[in-house]
Design a protein around this motif. Structure first.
Motif, mmCIF file in Angstrom:
data_model
loop_
_atom_site.group_PDB
_atom_site.id
_atom_site.type_symbol
_atom_site.label_atom_id
_atom_site.label_comp_id
_atom_site.label_asym_id
_atom_site.label_seq_id
_atom_site.Cartn_x
_atom_site.Cartn_y
_atom_site.Cartn_z
ATOM 1 N N LEU A 165 0.833 -1.195 0.000
ATOM 2 C CA LEU A 165 0.000 0.000 0.000
ATOM 3 C C LEU A 165 0.871 1.249 0.000
ATOM 4 C CD1 LEU A 165 -2.703 -0.973 2.673
ATOM 5 C CD2 LEU A 165 -2.906 -1.060 0.184
ATOM 6 N N VAL A 166 0.410 2.277 -0.720
ATOM 7 C CA VAL A 166 1.093 3.574 -0.732
ATOM 8 C C VAL A 166 0.051 4.672 -0.594
ATOM 9 C CG1 VAL A 166 3.072 2.838 -2.121
ATOM 10 C CG2 VAL A 166 1.009 3.681 -3.264
ATOM 11 N N VAL A 167 0.479 5.787 -0.047
ATOM 12 C CA VAL A 167 -0.374 6.967 -0.003
ATOM 13 C C VAL A 167 -0.127 7.774 -1.270
ATOM 14 C CG1 VAL A 167 -0.819 9.153 1.178
ATOM 15 C CG2 VAL A 167 -0.491 7.061 2.507
ATOM 16 N N LEU A 168 -1.194 8.136 -1.940
ATOM 17 C CA LEU A 168 -1.100 9.017 -3.097
ATOM 18 C C LEU A 168 -1.444 10.431 -2.662
ATOM 19 C CD1 LEU A 168 -2.773 7.107 -6.085
ATOM 20 C CD2 LEU A 168 -0.392 7.081 -5.327
ATOM 21 N N ALA A 169 -0.578 11.369 -3.001
ATOM 22 C CA ALA A 169 -0.802 12.778 -2.677
ATOM 23 C C ALA A 169 -0.456 13.626 -3.896
ATOM 24 C CB ALA A 169 0.053 13.193 -1.486
ATOM 25 N N PRO A 170 -1.044 14.817 -4.008
ATOM 26 C CA PRO A 170 -0.675 15.694 -5.128
ATOM 27 C C PRO A 170 0.809 16.040 -5.085
ATOM 28 C CG PRO A 170 -2.669 16.480 -4.046
ATOM 29 C CD PRO A 170 -2.120 15.391 -3.182
ATOM 30 N N GLU A 171 1.370 16.322 -6.237
ATOM 31 C CA GLU A 171 2.795 16.643 -6.348
ATOM 32 C C GLU A 171 3.168 17.844 -5.476
ATOM 33 O OE1 GLU A 171 5.407 16.227 -10.252
ATOM 34 O OE2 GLU A 171 4.301 18.118 -10.210
ATOM 35 N N SER A 172 2.207 18.733 -5.248
ATOM 36 C CA SER A 172 2.478 19.940 -4.464
ATOM 37 C C SER A 172 2.520 19.686 -2.959
ATOM 38 C CB SER A 172 1.403 21.000 -4.760
ATOM 39 O OG SER A 172 0.110 20.490 -4.451
ATOM 40 N N CYS A 173 2.118 18.498 -2.528
ATOM 41 C CA CYS A 173 2.122 18.175 -1.098
ATOM 42 C C CYS A 173 3.558 18.031 -0.602
ATOM 43 C CB CYS A 173 1.336 16.888 -0.850
ATOM 44 S SG CYS A 173 1.333 16.342 0.866
ATOM 45 N N ARG A 189 -11.471 7.228 -1.006
ATOM 46 C CA ARG A 189 -11.367 5.856 -0.498
ATOM 47 C C ARG A 189 -11.489 4.828 -1.631
ATOM 48 N NH1 ARG A 189 -12.042 3.584 4.591
ATOM 49 N NH2 ARG A 189 -12.840 5.522 5.487
ATOM 50 N N TYR A 190 -10.603 3.846 -1.591
ATOM 51 C CA TYR A 190 -10.671 2.687 -2.485
ATOM 52 C C TYR A 190 -11.836 1.823 -1.997
ATOM 53 C CZ TYR A 190 -8.829 -1.492 -4.940
ATOM 54 O OH TYR A 190 -8.670 -2.592 -5.735
ATOM 55 N N ASP A 191 -12.777 1.558 -2.867
ATOM 56 C CA ASP A 191 -14.051 0.918 -2.553
ATOM 57 C C ASP A 191 -13.907 -0.283 -1.607
ATOM 58 O OD1 ASP A 191 -16.598 -0.107 -2.525
ATOM 59 O OD2 ASP A 191 -16.757 -0.377 -4.684
ATOM 60 N N ARG A 192 -14.542 -0.184 -0.459
ATOM 61 C CA ARG A 192 -14.446 -1.240 0.556
ATOM 62 C C ARG A 192 -15.214 -2.505 0.194
ATOM 63 N NH1 ARG A 192 -16.002 2.787 5.363
ATOM 64 N NH2 ARG A 192 -17.068 3.684 3.555
ATOM 65 N N THR A 193 -16.076 -2.443 -0.807
ATOM 66 C CA THR A 193 -16.753 -3.667 -1.240
ATOM 67 C C THR A 193 -15.843 -4.532 -2.115
ATOM 68 O OG1 THR A 193 -17.713 -2.689 -3.256
ATOM 69 C CG2 THR A 193 -18.970 -2.462 -1.202
ATOM 70 N N GLN A 194 -14.719 -3.963 -2.563
ATOM 71 C CA GLN A 194 -13.742 -4.716 -3.344
ATOM 72 C C GLN A 194 -12.678 -5.300 -2.418
ATOM 73 O OE1 GLN A 194 -14.474 -5.087 -6.582
ATOM 74 N NE2 GLN A 194 -16.243 -3.785 -6.097
ATOM 75 N N TRP A 195 -12.150 -6.473 -2.793
ATOM 76 C CA TRP A 195 -11.187 -7.133 -1.911
ATOM 77 C C TRP A 195 -9.934 -6.299 -1.700
ATOM 78 C CZ3 TRP A 195 -12.083 -12.304 -4.896
ATOM 79 C CH2 TRP A 195 -13.284 -12.878 -4.462
ATOM 80 N N GLY A 196 -9.479 -5.607 -2.744
ATOM 81 C CA GLY A 196 -8.320 -4.736 -2.576
ATOM 82 C C GLY A 196 -8.627 -3.563 -1.659
ATOM 83 N N GLY A 197 -9.837 -3.018 -1.776
ATOM 84 C CA GLY A 197 -10.239 -1.914 -0.906
ATOM 85 C C GLY A 197 -10.318 -2.315 0.557
ATOM 86 N N ARG A 198 -10.639 -3.570 0.805
ATOM 87 C CA ARG A 198 -10.703 -4.048 2.190
ATOM 88 C C ARG A 198 -9.318 -4.063 2.836
ATOM 89 N NH1 ARG A 198 -14.817 -9.273 1.738
ATOM 90 N NH2 ARG A 198 -16.471 -8.196 0.559
ATOM 91 N N VAL A 199 -8.287 -4.305 2.022
ATOM 92 C CA VAL A 199 -6.922 -4.296 2.568
ATOM 93 C C VAL A 199 -6.581 -2.890 3.064
ATOM 94 C CG1 VAL A 199 -4.483 -4.651 2.033
ATOM 95 C CG2 VAL A 199 -6.197 -6.177 1.045
ATOM 96 N N VAL A 233 -6.468 12.954 -1.243
ATOM 97 C CA VAL A 233 -5.391 11.971 -1.158
ATOM 98 C C VAL A 233 -6.021 10.582 -1.052
ATOM 99 C CG1 VAL A 233 -3.857 13.636 -0.047
ATOM 100 C CG2 VAL A 233 -5.224 12.076 1.366
ATOM 101 N N SER A 234 -5.201 9.548 -1.178
ATOM 102 C CA SER A 234 -5.776 8.206 -1.131
ATOM 103 C C SER A 234 -4.752 7.198 -0.625
ATOM 104 C CB SER A 234 -6.277 7.791 -2.516
ATOM 105 O OG SER A 234 -7.059 6.616 -2.433
ATOM 106 N N LEU A 235 -5.256 6.009 -0.319
ATOM 107 C CA LEU A 235 -4.435 4.877 0.104
ATOM 108 C C LEU A 235 -4.773 3.720 -0.818
ATOM 109 C CD1 LEU A 235 -2.484 3.569 2.192
ATOM 110 C CD2 LEU A 235 -4.523 2.973 3.527
ATOM 111 N N VAL A 236 -3.805 3.311 -1.646
ATOM 112 C CA VAL A 236 -4.055 2.311 -2.693
ATOM 113 C C VAL A 236 -2.868 1.360 -2.800
ATOM 114 C CG1 VAL A 236 -5.526 3.887 -4.026
ATOM 115 C CG2 VAL A 236 -3.067 3.777 -4.504
ATOM 116 N N ARG A 250 2.594 12.182 -5.845
ATOM 117 C CA ARG A 250 3.685 11.554 -5.084
ATOM 118 C C ARG A 250 3.165 10.251 -4.515
ATOM 119 N NH1 ARG A 250 4.903 14.959 -0.399
ATOM 120 N NH2 ARG A 250 6.574 13.457 -0.065
ATOM 121 N N LYS A 251 4.035 9.245 -4.494
ATOM 122 C CA LYS A 251 3.704 7.969 -3.855
ATOM 123 C C LYS A 251 4.549 7.850 -2.590
ATOM 124 C CE LYS A 251 4.377 5.124 -7.376
ATOM 125 N NZ LYS A 251 4.331 3.876 -8.189
ATOM 126 N N ILE A 252 3.894 7.820 -1.437
ATOM 127 C CA ILE A 252 4.609 7.756 -0.159
ATOM 128 C C ILE A 252 4.370 6.382 0.450
ATOM 129 C CG2 ILE A 252 4.863 8.751 2.121
ATOM 130 C CD1 ILE A 252 3.126 10.840 -0.427
#
Length: 298
Positions: A165-173, A189-199, A233-236, A250-252
């Motif tokens: 998993l990585v945090v996605l943020a805008p380049e300006s962050c 949010r990555y859809d929680r009904t999907q198996w990847g989103g549950r992670v 931002v997101s967590l994917v 940016r991928k953190i």
């Protein structure tokens, strides 16, 4: 009944004309028309309506088209089972979007060279739907996110890739703490009904993070584009390229990398092409995998 007559009938319905069907089958239009007449005589119903160059199925034709396709596939499956040294027939597999672009393209050239008589059909979709399609024998196999439960004994499973998993943020962050980024910004949010989103959801709950949520999406590519546009931002999972072009993100990485989305190959043991699918495994392994693939499940 000669199955070649059914093949000609299906070809006409799918292509809309006797001439196009004849080119596809490598026959003359007259030969294809003779096959259809013989089929109609045997069924004792008109199956096609001709209007100039176009041809459409009658009510009787519509009534038998799907059964005809299943019958032809059954014949091809029988040929595959009876042929020990040569694979032939139709192979139906499914793939999630990131596997469709990140895994499949790099194996298809060799696959088609090794198995020239295989007619490959790829169905895109979400892991949950593709999983059930394999279990219910609608597909021979699928490239999906690893289910959060035990694989049934009727199926085989091979883990191909693990994505941290990585945090996605805008380049300006400018913030470097991934947890702080999630807490202090609007969260996509990555859809929680999907198996990847549950992670991803499991990580948030285990770290007692309850972000301000604006959107919940099942498309990773759409999430990345929205982050690039500073929507949030997101967590994917850090999925295999290609990613959308022109992203300003940016991928953190997270401090804890134990939670990952696993991608693998699911197949039905009863499929006539089960042996072929197992032989596809080494072709599907990413050339520069970030993580070593896991063990197979029987």
């Amino acid at each position: 009944m000669d199955t070649r007559f059914l093949e000609s009938f299906i070809a006409i319905v799918e292509r809309g004309s006797i001439a196009d069907a004849a080119r596809h089958l490598g026959l003359t239009p007259a030969a294809v028309a003779q096959r259809i007449k013989a089929l109609e005589d045997e069924i004792k119903q008109p199956l096609l309506v001709r209007a100039g160059r176009n041809v459409t199925p009658t009510a009787a034709g519509l009534g038998i088209i799907e059964k005809s396709r299943l019958l032809i596939r059954g014949v091809e499956d029988l040929k595959a089972l009876a042929t020990h040294n040569e694979f032939a027939g139709e192979l139906k597999i499914g793939a999630i979007s990131t596997a469709l672009t990140g895994l499949l393209p790099f194996m298809l050239r060799k696959f088609f060279a090794d198995y020239p008589k295989i007619d490959l059909h790829v169905t895109p979709g979400q892991s949950i739907k593709l999983y059930h399609d394999v279990v219910e024998a609608q597909l021979d196999g699928a490239l999906i996110v690893e289910p959060p439960f035990a694989i049934p004994k009727t199926c085989g499973w091979k883990r191909l890739l693990s994505e941290p998993l990585v945090v996605l943020a805008p380049e300006s962050c400018t913030e470097t703490n991934p947890l702080k980024i999630i807490k202090e910004n609007m969260f996509l949010r990555y859809d929680r009904t999907q198996w990847g989103g549950r992670v991803a959801d499991t990580f948030l709950r285990e770290n007692r993070i309850f972000p301000t949520q604006q959107l919940e999406l099942d498309s990773l590519e759409a999430i990345a584009l929205m982050v690039s546009q500073k929507v949030g931002v997101s967590l994917v999972p850090d999925w295999l390229p290609p990613w959308p072009e022109g992203l300003k993100i940016r991928k953190i990485p997270l401090p804890d990398t134990t939670l990952q989305r696993h991608i693998g190959l699911l197949w039905l043991h009863a499929s006539p092409h089960a042996t072929l699918i197992r032989q596809m495994e080494p072709l599907l392994l990413p050339r520069k995998s970030r993580n070593a693939p896991g063990a197979s499940r029987p």
